[in-house]
Design a protein around this motif. Structure first.
Motif, PDB file in Angstrom:
ATOM      1  N   LEU A 219      -9.194  -1.974   8.726  1.00  0.00           N
ATOM      2  CA  LEU A 219      -7.516  -1.892   8.842  1.00  0.00           C
ATOM      3  C   LEU A 219      -6.721  -2.602   8.373  1.00  0.00           C
ATOM      4  CD1 LEU A 219      -6.623   0.345  11.639  1.00  0.00           C
ATOM      5  CD2 LEU A 219      -7.673   1.215   9.883  1.00  0.00           C
ATOM      6  N   ARG A 220      -5.941  -2.196   6.473  1.00  0.00           N
ATOM      7  CA  ARG A 220      -4.678  -3.171   6.607  1.00  0.00           C
ATOM      8  C   ARG A 220      -3.282  -2.379   7.227  1.00  0.00           C
ATOM      9  NH1 ARG A 220      -1.744  -3.988   1.681  1.00  0.00           N
ATOM     10  NH2 ARG A 220      -3.513  -2.962   0.628  1.00  0.00           N
ATOM     11  N   ALA A 221      -2.050  -3.181   7.342  1.00  0.00           N
ATOM     12  CA  ALA A 221      -1.543  -2.086   8.185  1.00  0.00           C
ATOM     13  C   ALA A 221       0.329  -3.065   7.922  1.00  0.00           C
ATOM     14  CB  ALA A 221      -1.502  -2.334  10.005  1.00  0.00           C
ATOM     15  N   ARG A 222       1.181  -2.645   8.524  1.00  0.00           N
ATOM     16  CA  ARG A 222       2.307  -3.422   8.210  1.00  0.00           C
ATOM     17  C   ARG A 222       3.145  -2.922   9.777  1.00  0.00           C
ATOM     18  NH1 ARG A 222       3.051  -0.309   3.555  1.00  0.00           N
ATOM     19  NH2 ARG A 222       3.315  -1.608   1.407  1.00  0.00           N
ATOM     20  N   GLY A 280       2.841 -10.550   4.577  1.00  0.00           N
ATOM     21  CA  GLY A 280       3.576 -10.256   5.774  1.00  0.00           C
ATOM     22  C   GLY A 280       2.440  -8.693   6.238  1.00  0.00           C
ATOM     23  N   GLU A 281       1.553  -8.737   6.217  1.00  0.00           N
ATOM     24  CA  GLU A 281       1.313  -7.271   6.467  1.00  0.00           C
ATOM     25  C   GLU A 281      -0.595  -7.788   8.170  1.00  0.00           C
ATOM     26  OE1 GLU A 281       0.976  -4.509   2.697  1.00  0.00           O
ATOM     27  OE2 GLU A 281      -0.724  -6.425   2.668  1.00  0.00           O
ATOM     28  N   LEU A 282      -0.948  -7.134   7.882  1.00  0.00           N
ATOM     29  CA  LEU A 282      -2.186  -7.828   9.056  1.00  0.00           C
ATOM     30  C   LEU A 282      -3.143  -7.097   8.627  1.00  0.00           C
ATOM     31  CD1 LEU A 282       0.204  -7.035  11.907  1.00  0.00           C
ATOM     32  CD2 LEU A 282      -0.146  -8.658  10.890  1.00  0.00           C
ATOM     33  N   ILE A 283      -4.442  -7.041   8.812  1.00  0.00           N
ATOM     34  CA  ILE A 283      -5.933  -7.152   9.152  1.00  0.00           C
ATOM     35  C   ILE A 283      -6.249  -6.644   9.501  1.00  0.00           C
ATOM     36  CG2 ILE A 283      -8.749  -7.315   8.156  1.00  0.00           C
ATOM     37  CD1 ILE A 283      -7.469  -8.459   5.467  1.00  0.00           C
ATOM     38  N   THR A 313      -1.316  -5.091  22.298  1.00  0.00           N
ATOM     39  CA  THR A 313      -1.972  -7.113  22.311  1.00  0.00           C
ATOM     40  C   THR A 313      -0.499  -6.928  21.238  1.00  0.00           C
ATOM     41  OG1 THR A 313      -4.403  -6.803  22.097  1.00  0.00           O
ATOM     42  CG2 THR A 313      -3.349  -8.864  21.042  1.00  0.00           C
ATOM     43  N   LEU A 314       0.232  -6.520  19.897  1.00  0.00           N
ATOM     44  CA  LEU A 314       1.197  -6.974  19.536  1.00  0.00           C
ATOM     45  C   LEU A 314       2.229  -6.372  20.178  1.00  0.00           C
ATOM     46  CD1 LEU A 314      -0.062  -5.964  16.117  1.00  0.00           C
ATOM     47  CD2 LEU A 314       0.180  -8.189  16.069  1.00  0.00           C
ATOM     48  N   GLY A 315       2.311  -5.742  21.170  1.00  0.00           N
ATOM     49  CA  GLY A 315       3.514  -5.838  21.339  1.00  0.00           C
ATOM     50  C   GLY A 315       5.052  -4.395  20.256  1.00  0.00           C
ATOM     51  N   GLY A 316       4.264  -3.899  19.565  1.00  0.00           N
ATOM     52  CA  GLY A 316       5.292  -3.198  18.678  1.00  0.00           C
ATOM     53  C   GLY A 316       4.221  -2.030  17.773  1.00  0.00           C
ATOM     54  N   ARG A 317       5.047  -1.641  17.811  1.00  0.00           N
ATOM     55  CA  ARG A 317       4.113  -0.229  16.882  1.00  0.00           C
ATOM     56  C   ARG A 317       3.979  -1.147  14.622  1.00  0.00           C
ATOM     57  NH1 ARG A 317       5.124   4.896  17.431  1.00  0.00           N
ATOM     58  NH2 ARG A 317       3.306   5.268  16.778  1.00  0.00           N
ATOM     59  N   ILE A 318       2.475  -0.164  14.077  1.00  0.00           N
ATOM     60  CA  ILE A 318       1.823  -0.593  12.853  1.00  0.00           C
ATOM     61  C   ILE A 318       1.885   0.307  12.326  1.00  0.00           C
ATOM     62  CG2 ILE A 318       0.979  -2.308  13.714  1.00  0.00           C
ATOM     63  CD1 ILE A 318      -1.482  -1.270  13.373  1.00  0.00           C
ATOM     64  N   GLU A 319       1.909   0.393  10.846  1.00  0.00           N
ATOM     65  CA  GLU A 319       2.217   1.500   9.622  1.00  0.00           C
ATOM     66  C   GLU A 319       0.444   0.723   8.815  1.00  0.00           C
ATOM     67  OE1 GLU A 319       4.094   2.831   5.737  1.00  0.00           O
ATOM     68  OE2 GLU A 319       5.247   1.659   7.278  1.00  0.00           O
ATOM     69  N   VAL A 320      -0.464   1.852   9.295  1.00  0.00           N
ATOM     70  CA  VAL A 320      -1.823   1.672   8.615  1.00  0.00           C
ATOM     71  C   VAL A 320      -1.345   2.339   7.466  1.00  0.00           C
ATOM     72  CG1 VAL A 320      -4.200   2.723   8.001  1.00  0.00           C
ATOM     73  CG2 VAL A 320      -2.868   1.634  10.101  1.00  0.00           C
ATOM     74  N   VAL A 321      -1.828   1.219   5.865  1.00  0.00           N
ATOM     75  CA  VAL A 321      -1.345   1.227   4.687  1.00  0.00           C
ATOM     76  C   VAL A 321      -3.048   1.532   3.929  1.00  0.00           C
ATOM     77  CG1 VAL A 321       1.016   0.457   4.540  1.00  0.00           C
ATOM     78  CG2 VAL A 321      -0.984  -1.350   4.102  1.00  0.00           C
ATOM     79  N   GLU A 322      -4.014   1.202   4.863  1.00  0.00           N
ATOM     80  CA  GLU A 322      -4.887   0.952   3.747  1.00  0.00           C
ATOM     81  C   GLU A 322      -5.893   0.911   5.020  1.00  0.00           C
ATOM     82  OE1 GLU A 322      -6.788  -1.514   0.066  1.00  0.00           O
ATOM     83  OE2 GLU A 322      -6.528  -2.786   1.600  1.00  0.00           O
ATOM     84  N   ARG A 323      -7.960   1.697   4.401  1.00  0.00           N
ATOM     85  CA  ARG A 323      -8.678   1.546   5.379  1.00  0.00           C
ATOM     86  C   ARG A 323     -10.183   1.695   4.220  1.00  0.00           C
ATOM     87  NH1 ARG A 323      -6.948   5.982  10.295  1.00  0.00           N
ATOM     88  NH2 ARG A 323      -5.220   5.913   9.264  1.00  0.00           N
ATOM     89  N   TRP A 324     -11.291   0.965   4.803  1.00  0.00           N
ATOM     90  CA  TRP A 324     -12.056   0.114   4.533  1.00  0.00           C
ATOM     91  C   TRP A 324     -13.423   0.039   5.496  1.00  0.00           C
ATOM     92  CZ3 TRP A 324      -9.040  -3.039   4.604  1.00  0.00           C
ATOM     93  CH2 TRP A 324      -9.056  -4.738   5.332  1.00  0.00           C
ATOM     94  N   GLN A 325     -14.590  -0.073   4.875  1.00  0.00           N
ATOM     95  CA  GLN A 325     -15.764  -0.464   5.758  1.00  0.00           C
ATOM     96  C   GLN A 325     -16.417  -1.597   5.042  1.00  0.00           C
ATOM     97  OE1 GLN A 325     -18.840   2.452   5.075  1.00  0.00           O
ATOM     98  NE2 GLN A 325     -18.438   3.356   6.097  1.00  0.00           N
ATOM     99  N   GLY A 326     -16.168  -2.391   6.213  1.00  0.00           N
ATOM    100  CA  GLY A 326     -16.786  -3.702   5.961  1.00  0.00           C
ATOM    101  C   GLY A 326     -17.735  -3.704   6.154  1.00  0.00           C
ATOM    102  N   VAL A 327     -18.751  -4.859   5.584  1.00  0.00           N
ATOM    103  CA  VAL A 327     -20.537  -4.860   5.476  1.00  0.00           C
ATOM    104  C   VAL A 327     -20.961  -5.818   5.664  1.00  0.00           C
ATOM    105  CG1 VAL A 327     -20.416  -3.958   3.130  1.00  0.00           C
ATOM    106  CG2 VAL A 327     -22.271  -3.675   5.057  1.00  0.00           C
ATOM    107  N   TYR A 328     -21.927  -6.277   6.375  1.00  0.00           N
ATOM    108  CA  TYR A 328     -21.933  -7.556   6.805  1.00  0.00           C
ATOM    109  C   TYR A 328     -24.259  -7.497   6.997  1.00  0.00           C
ATOM    110  CZ  TYR A 328     -21.217  -8.221  11.649  1.00  0.00           C
ATOM    111  OH  TYR A 328     -20.829  -8.220  12.471  1.00  0.00           O
ATOM    112  N   GLY A 329     -25.012  -8.222   6.494  1.00  0.00           N
ATOM    113  CA  GLY A 329     -26.350  -8.325   6.826  1.00  0.00           C
ATOM    114  C   GLY A 329     -26.433  -8.618   8.310  1.00  0.00           C
ATOM    115  N   SER A 330     -27.311  -8.302   8.872  1.00  0.00           N
ATOM    116  CA  SER A 330     -27.434  -8.454  10.757  1.00  0.00           C
ATOM    117  C   SER A 330     -28.514  -8.518  11.216  1.00  0.00           C
ATOM    118  CB  SER A 330     -26.795  -7.296  11.360  1.00  0.00           C
ATOM    119  OG  SER A 330     -26.582  -7.700  13.029  1.00  0.00           O
ATOM    120  N   GLY A 331     -29.859  -8.588  12.322  1.00  0.00           N
ATOM    121  CA  GLY A 331     -30.903  -8.586  12.620  1.00  0.00           C
ATOM    122  C   GLY A 331     -31.028 -10.338  12.091  1.00  0.00           C
ATOM    123  N   GLY A 332     -32.158  -9.964  11.923  1.00  0.00           N
ATOM    124  CA  GLY A 332     -33.058 -11.437  10.943  1.00  0.00           C
ATOM    125  C   GLY A 332     -33.122 -12.178  12.759  1.00  0.00           C
TER     126      GLY A 332
END
Length: 375
Positions: A219-222, A280-283, A313-332
């Motif tokens: 998420l990306r939020a303000r 000024g935003e948060l991932i 954690t932040l002690g306040g409300r946030i407003e979501v402005v964007e959502r996406w999927q992260g992805v990375y290689g795993s296992g191995g």
């Protein structure tokens, strides 16, 4: 003749390009998309030293720290170097951080300090006083990946004469030569940095590693309150995931407590990370789902749990402005693989989500080995 051909312009590919070009080698990089779109731009941009387990990964993260600082100065992207804050929300999490500081941090040279009482209350005007303690990781750095990675590409192009071929698919590889949608190219060495694509190139040797793909909800939020955040944030939830902490006795007790009290967090691999952007935003994230492919479907409930954790954690409300999927290689068979597939052909693959933390130094090591330097 080109000295090095690199497949993939994520952080491993770019790190290899820099390591070779700074030695005066001629380098070409091929990327199938018009700009990097994989794990290296979908992440938090946290280059963490504190979370790495003692030994090789910690050494790589420490060495990568200086490379990031150099890139930031030379390429001109913002790098926050004032560290991270890992909050203890419970007595057990505080006990774990105290044990880490008293023993492992001293033994292995982690640069950390534990804040509590007045020192904790002084952070951000008391915004985080509802936590029990905070571990400040003094060596940790953070950048905004979706801006820093393209800036690094331009630096490599303009200052080190690395040749990039974007929107170019590499179809096939043989010793000394690659076949692409832009034609055929030759080089002394070829390095495949293909991220979580295990099928297009070198499928058979990569399959022997039994790799997986990890999918994350992000998420990306303000913030809806005044917060000029300058640190990467984590909580004690991360202590059961990161190797610096996960094998400590207190981490095993914490894991048992989480399985009892918050089984939904453990089931979905949720442990809170928050990174500030230069705007000024948060991932915010993330969750972890593993498999042979990244399913395209996000669960709204997972996002809601992450938002709830972030707001507490932040002690306040946030407003979501964007959502996406992260992805990375795993296992191995470990956190990364450097495969020598054939004469002049190798692959560099991450099997964990710490490519930003260790990738620059890992590439330095790999290039030194490929071109017969004393590493």
């Amino acid at each position: 003749m080109t000295d090095l051909l690199i497949v993939g312009a994520g952080i491993l590919g770019l790190s290899h390009a820099y390591a070779a070009a700074r030695r005066g080698l001629k380098v070409r990089v091929f990327e199938r998309t018009a700009t990097p779109l994989g794990a290296s731009v979908r992440n938090f941009g946290q280059a963490l030293v504190t979370g790495q387990p003692p030994g090789e990964m910690l050494d790589l993260a420490k060495a990568s720290r200086g490379i990031w600082a150099h890139w930031s100065r030379q390429a001109g992207f913002e790098l926050k170097s004032n560290g991270s804050l890992l909050f203890a929300r419970t007595a057990l999490e505080q006990e774990l951080l105290e044990a880490f500081c008293a023993e492992r941090a001293v033994e292995h040279g982690y640069k950390v300090e534990l804040l509590s009482g007045a020192a904790l209350n002084d952070l951000y005007g008391g915004q985080f006083r509802h936590h029990r303690a905070a571990l400040r990781g003094l060596d940790d750095q953070q950048l905004y990946s979706r801006e820093a990675i393209p800036t690094l590409v331009r630096f490599l192009q303009q200052e080190l004469d690395v040749q990039f071929h974007f929107s170019t698919l590499v179809r096939d590889i043989e010793p000394g030569k690659v076949s692409t949608t832009a034609g055929e190219f030759s080089a002394r060495q070829i390095v495949v940095c293909s991220g979580h694509d295990y099928q297009t190139l070198l499928a058979e040797p990569i399959a022997k590693l039994q790799p997986q793909v990890c999918r994350l909800q992000m998420l990306r939020a303000r913030p809806r309150f005044n917060l000029n955040l300058q640190h990467a944030l984590l909580t004690g939830l991360s202590c059961v995931h990161y190797g610096a902490f996960a094998d400590l006795p207190q981490a095993q007790a914490l894991k048992a407590q989480l399985l009892s009290d918050s089984p939904h967090l453990m089931k979905h691999g949720i442990h809170l990370l928050i990174s500030p952007t230069p705007h000024g935003e948060l991932i915010i994230g993330d969750s972890h789902a593993y498999g042979s492919d990244a399913a395209p479907f996000n669960a709204e409930q997972v996002d809601n749990w992450m938002i709830e954790l972030a707001e507490h954690t932040l002690g306040g409300r946030i407003e979501v402005v964007e959502r996406w999927q992260g992805v990375y290689g795993s296992g191995g068979r470990g956190p990364f693989s450097l495969l020598q597939v054939a004469p002049g052909i190798s692959a560099a693959l991450m099997h964990s989500g710490v490519g930003m933390s260790v990738g620059p130094a890992l590439a330095e090591r790999h290039i030194a080995r490929l071109f017969n330097e004393n590493a």
